[in-house]
Design a protein around this motif. Structure first.
Motif, PDB file in Angstrom:
ATOM      1  N   SER A  92      -4.450 -26.559-122.852  1.00  0.00           N
ATOM      2  CA  SER A  92      -4.354 -25.272-122.178  1.00  0.00           C
ATOM      3  C   SER A  92      -3.546 -24.311-123.046  1.00  0.00           C
ATOM      4  O   SER A  92      -2.594 -24.709-123.714  1.00  0.00           O
ATOM      5  CB  SER A  92      -3.682 -25.437-120.817  1.00  0.00           C
ATOM      6  N   ILE A  93      -3.925 -23.054-123.046  1.00  0.00           N
ATOM      7  CA  ILE A  93      -3.253 -22.070-123.890  1.00  0.00           C
ATOM      8  C   ILE A  93      -1.921 -21.623-123.284  1.00  0.00           C
ATOM      9  O   ILE A  93      -0.893 -21.614-123.966  1.00  0.00           O
ATOM     10  CB  ILE A  93      -4.177 -20.859-124.133  1.00  0.00           C
ATOM     11  N   ASP A  94      -1.927 -21.273-121.999  1.00  0.00           N
ATOM     12  CA  ASP A  94      -0.729 -20.696-121.394  1.00  0.00           C
ATOM     13  C   ASP A  94      -0.056 -21.594-120.366  1.00  0.00           C
ATOM     14  O   ASP A  94       0.978 -21.235-119.808  1.00  0.00           O
ATOM     15  CB  ASP A  94      -1.048 -19.345-120.755  1.00  0.00           C
ATOM     16  N   LYS A  95      -0.626 -22.774-120.133  1.00  0.00           N
ATOM     17  CA  LYS A  95      -0.044 -23.702-119.166  1.00  0.00           C
ATOM     18  C   LYS A  95       0.286 -25.025-119.850  1.00  0.00           C
ATOM     19  O   LYS A  95      -0.301 -25.364-120.874  1.00  0.00           O
ATOM     20  CB  LYS A  95      -0.987 -23.918-117.988  1.00  0.00           C
ATOM     21  N   ALA A  96       1.200 -25.763-119.269  1.00  0.00           N
ATOM     22  CA  ALA A  96       1.701 -26.987-119.901  1.00  0.00           C
ATOM     23  C   ALA A  96       0.889 -28.206-119.492  1.00  0.00           C
ATOM     24  O   ALA A  96       1.352 -29.059-118.734  1.00  0.00           O
ATOM     25  CB  ALA A  96       3.178 -27.189-119.562  1.00  0.00           C
ATOM     26  N   PHE A  97      -0.355 -28.278-119.976  1.00  0.00           N
ATOM     27  CA  PHE A  97      -1.108 -29.515-119.745  1.00  0.00           C
ATOM     28  C   PHE A  97      -2.249 -29.637-120.748  1.00  0.00           C
ATOM     29  O   PHE A  97      -2.704 -28.656-121.349  1.00  0.00           O
ATOM     30  CB  PHE A  97      -1.634 -29.605-118.309  1.00  0.00           C
ATOM     31  N   VAL A  98      -2.672 -30.888-120.920  1.00  0.00           N
ATOM     32  CA  VAL A  98      -3.832 -31.210-121.740  1.00  0.00           C
ATOM     33  C   VAL A  98      -4.896 -31.780-120.804  1.00  0.00           C
ATOM     34  O   VAL A  98      -4.627 -32.699-120.036  1.00  0.00           O
ATOM     35  CB  VAL A  98      -3.483 -32.242-122.829  1.00  0.00           C
ATOM     36  N   ASP A  99      -6.093 -31.219-120.867  1.00  0.00           N
ATOM     37  CA  ASP A  99      -7.185 -31.650-119.997  1.00  0.00           C
ATOM     38  C   ASP A  99      -7.998 -32.721-120.719  1.00  0.00           C
ATOM     39  O   ASP A  99      -8.571 -32.474-121.777  1.00  0.00           O
ATOM     40  CB  ASP A  99      -8.069 -30.446-119.648  1.00  0.00           C
ATOM     41  N   TRP A 100      -8.028 -33.919-120.150  1.00  0.00           N
ATOM     42  CA  TRP A 100      -8.753 -35.058-120.734  1.00  0.00           C
ATOM     43  C   TRP A 100     -10.044 -35.345-119.978  1.00  0.00           C
ATOM     44  O   TRP A 100     -10.632 -36.415-120.140  1.00  0.00           O
ATOM     45  CB  TRP A 100      -7.866 -36.305-120.703  1.00  0.00           C
ATOM     46  N   SER A 101     -10.514 -34.412-119.151  1.00  0.00           N
ATOM     47  CA  SER A 101     -11.602 -34.708-118.225  1.00  0.00           C
ATOM     48  C   SER A 101     -12.996 -34.635-118.833  1.00  0.00           C
ATOM     49  O   SER A 101     -13.974 -35.001-118.173  1.00  0.00           O
ATOM     50  CB  SER A 101     -11.534 -33.762-117.016  1.00  0.00           C
ATOM     51  N   GLY A 102     -13.126 -34.185-120.072  1.00  0.00           N
ATOM     52  CA  GLY A 102     -14.475 -34.071-120.630  1.00  0.00           C
ATOM     53  C   GLY A 102     -14.491 -34.179-122.135  1.00  0.00           C
ATOM     54  O   GLY A 102     -13.480 -34.441-122.794  1.00  0.00           O
ATOM     55  N   ASN A 103     -15.652 -33.974-122.699  1.00  0.00           N
ATOM     56  CA  ASN A 103     -15.877 -34.077-124.132  1.00  0.00           C
ATOM     57  C   ASN A 103     -16.007 -32.686-124.749  1.00  0.00           C
ATOM     58  O   ASN A 103     -16.215 -31.703-124.049  1.00  0.00           O
ATOM     59  CB  ASN A 103     -17.158 -34.876-124.390  1.00  0.00           C
ATOM     60  N   CYS A 104     -15.890 -32.604-126.065  1.00  0.00           N
ATOM     61  CA  CYS A 104     -16.271 -31.402-126.813  1.00  0.00           C
ATOM     62  C   CYS A 104     -17.486 -31.751-127.653  1.00  0.00           C
ATOM     63  O   CYS A 104     -17.395 -32.539-128.597  1.00  0.00           O
ATOM     64  CB  CYS A 104     -15.137 -30.907-127.713  1.00  0.00           C
ATOM     65  N   GLY A 105     -18.617 -31.183-127.291  1.00  0.00           N
ATOM     66  CA  GLY A 105     -19.851 -31.476-128.013  1.00  0.00           C
ATOM     67  C   GLY A 105     -19.848 -30.949-129.425  1.00  0.00           C
ATOM     68  O   GLY A 105     -20.403 -31.569-130.337  1.00  0.00           O
ATOM     69  N   ASN A 106     -19.243 -29.771-129.637  1.00  0.00           N
ATOM     70  CA  ASN A 106     -19.200 -29.213-130.983  1.00  0.00           C
ATOM     71  C   ASN A 106     -18.382 -30.094-131.924  1.00  0.00           C
ATOM     72  O   ASN A 106     -18.814 -30.417-133.032  1.00  0.00           O
ATOM     73  CB  ASN A 106     -18.623 -27.797-130.949  1.00  0.00           C
ATOM     74  N   LEU A 107     -17.194 -30.497-131.497  1.00  0.00           N
ATOM     75  CA  LEU A 107     -16.356 -31.332-132.363  1.00  0.00           C
ATOM     76  C   LEU A 107     -16.930 -32.726-132.547  1.00  0.00           C
ATOM     77  O   LEU A 107     -16.542 -33.439-133.483  1.00  0.00           O
ATOM     78  CB  LEU A 107     -14.933 -31.416-131.802  1.00  0.00           C
TER      79      LEU A 107
END
Length: 396
Positions: A92-107
């Motif tokens: 997250s850019i402005d909040k203190a968390f990392v979202d692990w709920s999905g994938n990044c297809g581009n990466l």
């Protein structure tokens, strides 16, 4: 006053498709961050430069957009017949968390090249010249991805003439196949319907209901018709991102869709699940000028799609959302399929803010349930920088 010095961690900064992220090998992380938990999340947030109330990520590697606030952790696979385990963290850019709920297809397109150069792929599988299929286990969603990486003189080929709208310079083509991309146990349509009358507040749409296809393929995505929201489907970023009321409207729609899909138990939970689901609006083909000035002709595309990621209209298209588009388009009667003209199809070319993209998927009805065997698209990937990330020693 004594201050703890910075530490350095081996890392690689890579572009994959229309995204950028910081790549780590699991065993290179500090011991406390080698397992899921607060230490890992705090480390990755500090690497990227979040949370940042200024929303610029100046003191980190992030680029202040959903496409560039990304981290990847790779390790030798613990799954049979796979080369590498791939874990994706959307910071997250402005909040203190990392979202692990999905994938990044581009990466995902960069995972294969990184795995090879990092020694995570058996060297006997790598030809002197040719293509190697890197077998990836996507740990976030428990799915298989096959990344076809070109090899020249025994090394990953990164340069080439493949052009991808949304990326300025050409590079080597990397086809990526997402096997059985349905999220969960084959539940492509979590409500059981191809199209739902989704109930939303009347400030989202007059009447309080909107036609929506809610699909779990690639990444959970809510598709609605652009016209139902007063849009044409040719909008560029500023038309949406410069309108706070529009962004709030889409976030409300996303929260109600997430609740209907069973991804959250209350509307309030949507705020801490920014990465999924995505929300996108579609329309029949129409000509427009892309963000680069390139003219996209109506007769060269099958439909228009605009998608939001992390609360903002994406500058091109998320790779996982492209999988969702391909999957939904291949099933007759969905909002996406109808926008593309209806009928059976195994590929579509859609227009997005940066240009167009062709994606393919094969769908079949098995014992009353829709199944997607695989979805395929071509991306490119390139190492931008490699060395060490530095973070304050007390940041995690």
């Amino acid at each position: 006053m004594a201050h703890i010095p910075q530490i350095r961690i081996p890392a690689t900064y890579m572009r994959g498709g229309t995204s950028k992220g910081v790549f780590f090998t699991l065993t290179d992380l500090p011991e406390a961050a080698q397992v899921p938990g607060k230490a890992r999340d705090r480390l990755l947030m500090r690497v990227i430069g979040s949370p940042d109330p200024y929303q610029k990520q100046i003191d980190g590697m992030g680029g202040a957009t959903s496409s560039t606030s990304k981290t990847v952790i790779l390790s030798k696979s613990e799954q049979p017949d796979h080369d590498v385990d791939y874990l994706f963290g959307q910071v997250s850019i402005d909040k203190a968390f990392v979202d692990w709920s999905g994938n990044c297809g581009n990466l995902s397109a960069a995972v294969g090249p990184f795995a090879i150069t990092s020694g995570l792929v058996d060297p006997t599988r790598i030809p002197e010249n040719g293509v190697v299929d890197v077998r990836i286990w996507q740990a976030n969603i428990q799915k298989t991805i096959i990344c076809q990486v070109p090899i020249t003189d025994g090394m990953v080929q990164e340069t080439g003439d493949f052009e991808l709208d949304g990326v300025t310079f050409p590079a080597a083509e990397v086809p990526v196949a997402f096997k059985d991309p349905a999220d969960g146990e084959g539940a492509i349509f979590p409500t059981g319907n191809l199209v739902d009358d989704l109930e939303v507040p009347t400030d989202v749409v007059a009447g309080g209901t909107i036609k929506a296809t809610m699909i779990n393929a690639g990444i959970p995505t809510i598709f609605v018709n652009a016209a139902d929201l007063g849009y044409t489907g040719t909008e560029l970023q500023e038309a949406i991102n410069g309108d706070p009321l529009a962004l709030a409207r889409f976030e409300t729609l996303r929260a109600h869709g997430a609740l209907k899909m069973g991804l959250i138990q209350s509307l309030e939970e949507a705020a801490s699940r920014q990465h999924t689901p995505k929300v996108a609006f579609v329309a029949p083909p129409s000509g427009y000028s892309a963000s680069s000035g390139k003219e996209v002709e109506a007769d060269k595309i099958d439909l228009l799609v605009r998608a939001l990621s992390m609360g903002k209209l994406h500058h091109a298209m998320m790779g996982t959302a492209a999988v969702a588009i391909a999957s939904a388009a291949s099933i007759e009667g969905t909002v996406v399929n109808l926008a593309a003209g209806g009928g059976k199809r195994n590929a579509v070319t859609f227009g997005h803010p940066s240009g167009s993209l062709r994606v393919g998927a094969e769908a079949s009805l098995v014992e009353g349930r829709w199944v997607i065997d695989q979805a395929v698209m071509s991306r490119s990937a390139r190492v931008l920088m490699e060395g060490w990330i530095r973070v304050p020693g007390d940041s995690f």
